[in-house]
Structure formats: structure tokens, C-alpha cells
Design a protein around this motif. Structure first.
Motif, mmCIF file in Angstrom:
data_model
loop_
_atom_site.group_PDB
_atom_site.id
_atom_site.type_symbol
_atom_site.label_atom_id
_atom_site.label_comp_id
_atom_site.label_asym_id
_atom_site.label_seq_id
_atom_site.Cartn_x
_atom_site.Cartn_y
_atom_site.Cartn_z
ATOM 1 N N GLU A 167 -7.723 -1.033 -3.625
ATOM 2 C CA GLU A 167 -7.353 -2.381 -3.193
ATOM 3 C C GLU A 167 -8.578 -3.208 -2.808
ATOM 4 O O GLU A 167 -8.558 -4.429 -2.882
ATOM 5 N N LEU A 168 -9.638 -2.536 -2.389
ATOM 6 C CA LEU A 168 -10.862 -3.259 -2.078
ATOM 7 C C LEU A 168 -11.506 -3.833 -3.332
ATOM 8 O O LEU A 168 -12.187 -4.853 -3.289
ATOM 9 N N ILE A 169 -11.286 -3.157 -4.467
ATOM 10 C CA ILE A 169 -11.927 -3.578 -5.712
ATOM 11 C C ILE A 169 -11.075 -4.603 -6.460
ATOM 12 O O ILE A 169 -11.582 -5.639 -6.899
ATOM 13 N N ALA A 170 -9.799 -4.309 -6.605
ATOM 14 C CA ALA A 170 -8.958 -5.212 -7.405
ATOM 15 C C ALA A 170 -7.525 -5.149 -6.910
ATOM 16 O O ALA A 170 -6.791 -4.221 -7.243
ATOM 17 N N SER A 181 0.830 -1.208 0.000
ATOM 18 C CA SER A 181 0.000 0.000 0.000
ATOM 19 C C SER A 181 0.863 1.257 0.000
ATOM 20 O O SER A 181 0.575 2.226 -0.716
ATOM 21 N N LEU A 182 1.926 1.244 0.796
ATOM 22 C CA LEU A 182 2.799 2.414 0.876
ATOM 23 C C LEU A 182 3.465 2.692 -0.465
ATOM 24 O O LEU A 182 3.583 3.855 -0.882
ATOM 25 N N LEU A 228 -6.752 -1.001 9.595
ATOM 26 C CA LEU A 228 -7.148 0.397 9.757
ATOM 27 C C LEU A 228 -6.107 1.181 10.546
ATOM 28 O O LEU A 228 -5.746 2.312 10.185
ATOM 29 N N ILE A 229 -5.639 0.594 11.623
ATOM 30 C CA ILE A 229 -4.641 1.273 12.452
ATOM 31 C C ILE A 229 -3.336 1.448 11.682
ATOM 32 O O ILE A 229 -2.681 2.500 11.768
ATOM 33 N N ALA A 230 -2.951 0.442 10.901
ATOM 34 C CA ALA A 230 -1.726 0.551 10.105
ATOM 35 C C ALA A 230 -1.835 1.691 9.096
ATOM 36 O O ALA A 230 -0.878 2.465 8.914
ATOM 37 N N GLY A 288 -1.921 -5.679 -0.054
ATOM 38 C CA GLY A 288 -2.210 -4.348 0.449
ATOM 39 C C GLY A 288 -3.151 -4.384 1.641
ATOM 40 O O GLY A 288 -3.835 -5.383 1.894
ATOM 41 N N LEU A 289 -3.189 -3.294 2.374
ATOM 42 C CA LEU A 289 -4.012 -3.222 3.576
ATOM 43 C C LEU A 289 -5.500 -3.242 3.247
ATOM 44 O O LEU A 289 -6.297 -3.831 3.973
ATOM 45 N N GLY A 290 -5.893 -2.598 2.137
ATOM 46 C CA GLY A 290 -7.293 -2.646 1.720
ATOM 47 C C GLY A 290 -7.710 -4.048 1.321
ATOM 48 O O GLY A 290 -8.807 -4.504 1.662
#
Length: 244
Positions: free
Chosen positions: A188-191, A53-54, A216-218, A195-197
Motif C-alpha cells: 500500500e505504500l507503493i501503489a 487493508s483487512l 500503526l496502532i490499527a 488502506g492503512l499503509g
């Protein structure tokens, strides 16, 4: 200020523990989340997801800033450039970057390119408006005074317009940073396969609330660290500005 920050965080965790202890809401306790965080960190999952994600955020965010600042200066300094560019900026600014994710995935595939593109768009739109506003908000008295002293357009732009616009630019950078993190999680939630999502989406399928909280905290911690870096840069670049 650091002491107040620590006290505030400790109070928030204590309140969280008190609320979950009552059993009124089905949230995991701080200890459960801490245990899950240790587990994910021990097997390397948390680090891999955070780095994925970063990396996406840094790529899209930096590209967005690098393009937005010169475009914003062009819009603010040259009326012709403003007339050509502004309609497109305002048009895309009314479209949430999240709404472009499906189109980006269809046209660019499911690799890293569409994710970085929508993050770039989110950072760009926030920063270009802030930069443009900074240029047009420069006090005309300073510009006229520089002209009286014999300064040319390039000197005025370099010695007057750019320094006076920096506070606006840095506000746009901070807003663009927040938009970048919000966009990468949605992408990331979609595709995504990492990653964190993506991790939150997988945890949702199994009702794994501790993993969702860890992700979420990360995200919050990484975003906070990056924001503090931007603020430190802002303090250096605008050290001449009086502050409360």
C-alpha cells in the motif's frame, strides 16, 4: 494472563506519555493520537482504510494457507513431489515478497491483484515450509506401529501424519499472518488509493505523526485480534498436546 496483558498495555501507554512529556523526542502524545483516532473514526476514514487493508490480508492470507498446506503435505509425504517442488519453494523463499512488489505491479497493474498476490506469496512460503517440516518430523515409531496394526497409507496419513503435523502447521500460519500484514503495508505504500499503509504515506507527506500512529496502532490491533483467533483455533486442534 488477561490481567497481565492489560497491566502491560497500561504501563506502555504511561511510559509513552512520560517520554513525550519530556519533549526529548518529537513524538505525539497519547492524547493527541487518541484525538486523531476519534477524528478519523468519526469521518469514516479509519474504518474504510482498515477494511481495505483487512480485505487484502484476508484474501491473500487465506489463499496462501489453502495452497500451502496440501503442497507441504505432498512435499513431506512423497519424495518425488519433494524433489520437484522444493527447489522452487527454496528459491522464492530467499526472495523477500517486498522485492516482488514492483514486478507484480508492472505485470499485474495497480489494482488489487498484485497486492493480494504478494500477500499470498508471503503466507504461502511461511506455511508450506512449516507443513513440510511437520510431516517429515512425525515419529517413525508411530507410523511403524500403525503399519503393524494393519493400517494402510491413507489411514496412516489421515490418523497419524496429519494430527502430528498440526502444531507445525499452526506455527506456520501464525508466521504467515505476520508476514501478510507486513507485506500489505509495504504494497500500500507503493501503489494504493486506500488502506492503512496508504494513509501512513499520505500522512508522511504532511508530517502528520498522529495519523501515522493511528494507522500503526490499527494494524497492530487487527493483527493481534487475528493472531488470537489463530491461537484459539490452535488450542482446539491441538487439545491433545501437553502445554506448559
Amino acid at each position: 494472563m488477561l490481567g497481565l496483558n492489560i497491566v502491560s498495555v497500561a504501563a506502555g501507554i504511561a511510559l509513552w506519555a512520560a517520554v513525550t512529556a519530556t519533549g526529548v523526542v518529537g513524538l505525539p502524545t497519547p492524547m493527541a493520537v487518541a484525538g486523531k483516532a476519534f477524528e478519523l473514526a468519526a469521518n469514516g476514514t479509519l474504518l474504510d482504510d482498515a477494511l481495505a487493508s483487512l480485505g487484502r490480508v484476508l484474501a491473500g492470507f487465506i489463499l496462501g494457507i489453502l495452497v500451502a498446506i496440501p503442497v507441504g503435505f505432498l512435499m513431506g509425504w512423497y519424495r518425488v513431489a519433494r524433489g520437484i517442488i522444493e527447489p522452487y519453494v527454496q528459491f522464492f523463499r530467499t526472495i523477500p515478497p517486498l522485492a516482488i512488489i514492483p514486478l507484480a505491479i508492472v505485470t499485474m497493474g495497480i489494482e488489487e491483484t498484485p497486492k493480494i498476490f504478494v500477500i499470498f506469496l508471503a503466507a504461502f512460503l511461511s506455511s508450506v515450509i512449516a507443513t513440510y517440516q511437520g510431516v517429515i518430523s512425525v515419529d517413525r515409531t508411530m507410523i511403524n506401529a500403525a503399519r503393524v496394526l494393519g493400517a494402510g497409507d491413507f489411514t496412516i496419513f489421515r490418523r497419524v501424519v496429519i494430527p502430528a503435523s498440526v502444531p507445525y502447521i499452526m506455527v506456520g500460519v501464525r508466521v504467515g499472518l505476520g508476514s501478510s500484514w507486513a507485506t500489505v503495508v509495504a504494497a500500500e505504500l507503493i501503489a494504493a488509493q486506500s488502506g492503512l499503509g496508504f494513509r501512513m504515506q499520505q500522512a508522511q507527506l504532511y508530517y502528520d505523526l498522529p495519523t501515522i500512529f493511528v494507522s500503526l496502532i490499527a494494524i497492530g490491533v487487527l493483527g493481534l485480534i487475528m493472531d488470537r483467533i489463530v491461537m484459539a483455533t490452535d488450542n482446539v486442534l491441538t487439545s491433545w498436546q501437553e502445554r506448559l
